[in-house]
Design a protein around this motif. Structure first.
Motif, PDB file in Angstrom:
ATOM      1  N   SER A   7       0.856  -1.183   0.000  1.00  0.00           N
ATOM      2  CA  SER A   7       0.000   0.000   0.000  1.00  0.00           C
ATOM      3  C   SER A   7       0.890   1.231   0.000  1.00  0.00           C
ATOM      4  N   LEU A   8       0.592   2.169  -0.888  1.00  0.00           N
ATOM      5  CA  LEU A   8       1.320   3.434  -0.993  1.00  0.00           C
ATOM      6  C   LEU A   8       0.325   4.573  -0.900  1.00  0.00           C
ATOM      7  N   SER A   9       0.785   5.691  -0.391  1.00  0.00           N
ATOM      8  CA  SER A   9      -0.062   6.878  -0.446  1.00  0.00           C
ATOM      9  C   SER A   9      -0.132   7.308  -1.915  1.00  0.00           C
ATOM     10  N   GLU A  10      -1.108   8.114  -2.224  1.00  0.00           N
ATOM     11  CA  GLU A  10      -1.240   8.593  -3.596  1.00  0.00           C
ATOM     12  C   GLU A  10       0.010   9.357  -4.032  1.00  0.00           C
ATOM     13  N   GLU A  12       3.124   8.957  -2.879  1.00  0.00           N
ATOM     14  CA  GLU A  12       4.221   8.002  -3.087  1.00  0.00           C
ATOM     15  C   GLU A  12       4.078   7.289  -4.426  1.00  0.00           C
ATOM     16  N   TYR A  13       2.849   6.873  -4.715  1.00  0.00           N
ATOM     17  CA  TYR A  13       2.581   6.170  -5.961  1.00  0.00           C
ATOM     18  C   TYR A  13       2.911   7.045  -7.168  1.00  0.00           C
TER      19      TYR A  13
END
Length: 74
Positions: A7-10, A12-13
């Motif tokens: 799972s990544l924050s938006e 980070e993505y």
């Protein structure tokens, strides 16, 4: 190869996608390289710390590795 999910924050993505695009590689490859850099080197195989570090700039280089390593055939 194993698959995993993270799972990544938006933010980070998006940053990772942009960096992968800048490097001309997939997001998965960017994450694999990042993880390799973060993990300790297996001291029983010291040469492995250099694996994947040489880049030819040719995205098809894996198809002609002998030529890259040994040079052109005469």
């Amino acid at each position: 190869m194993l698959r995993t999910q993270i799972s990544l924050s938006e933010a980070e993505y998006e940053a990772a996608k942009q960096e992968a695009q800048r490097l001309g590689i997939s997001l998965a490859e960017l994450l694999r390289r990042s993880l390799r850099n973060a993990l300790p080197v297996d001291q029983s195989k010291p040469w492995m710390q250099y694996a994947g570090m040489v880049e030819s700039g040719n995205p098809q280089s894996s198809q002609s590795i002998d030529e890259l390593v040994y040079g052109h055939k005469d």
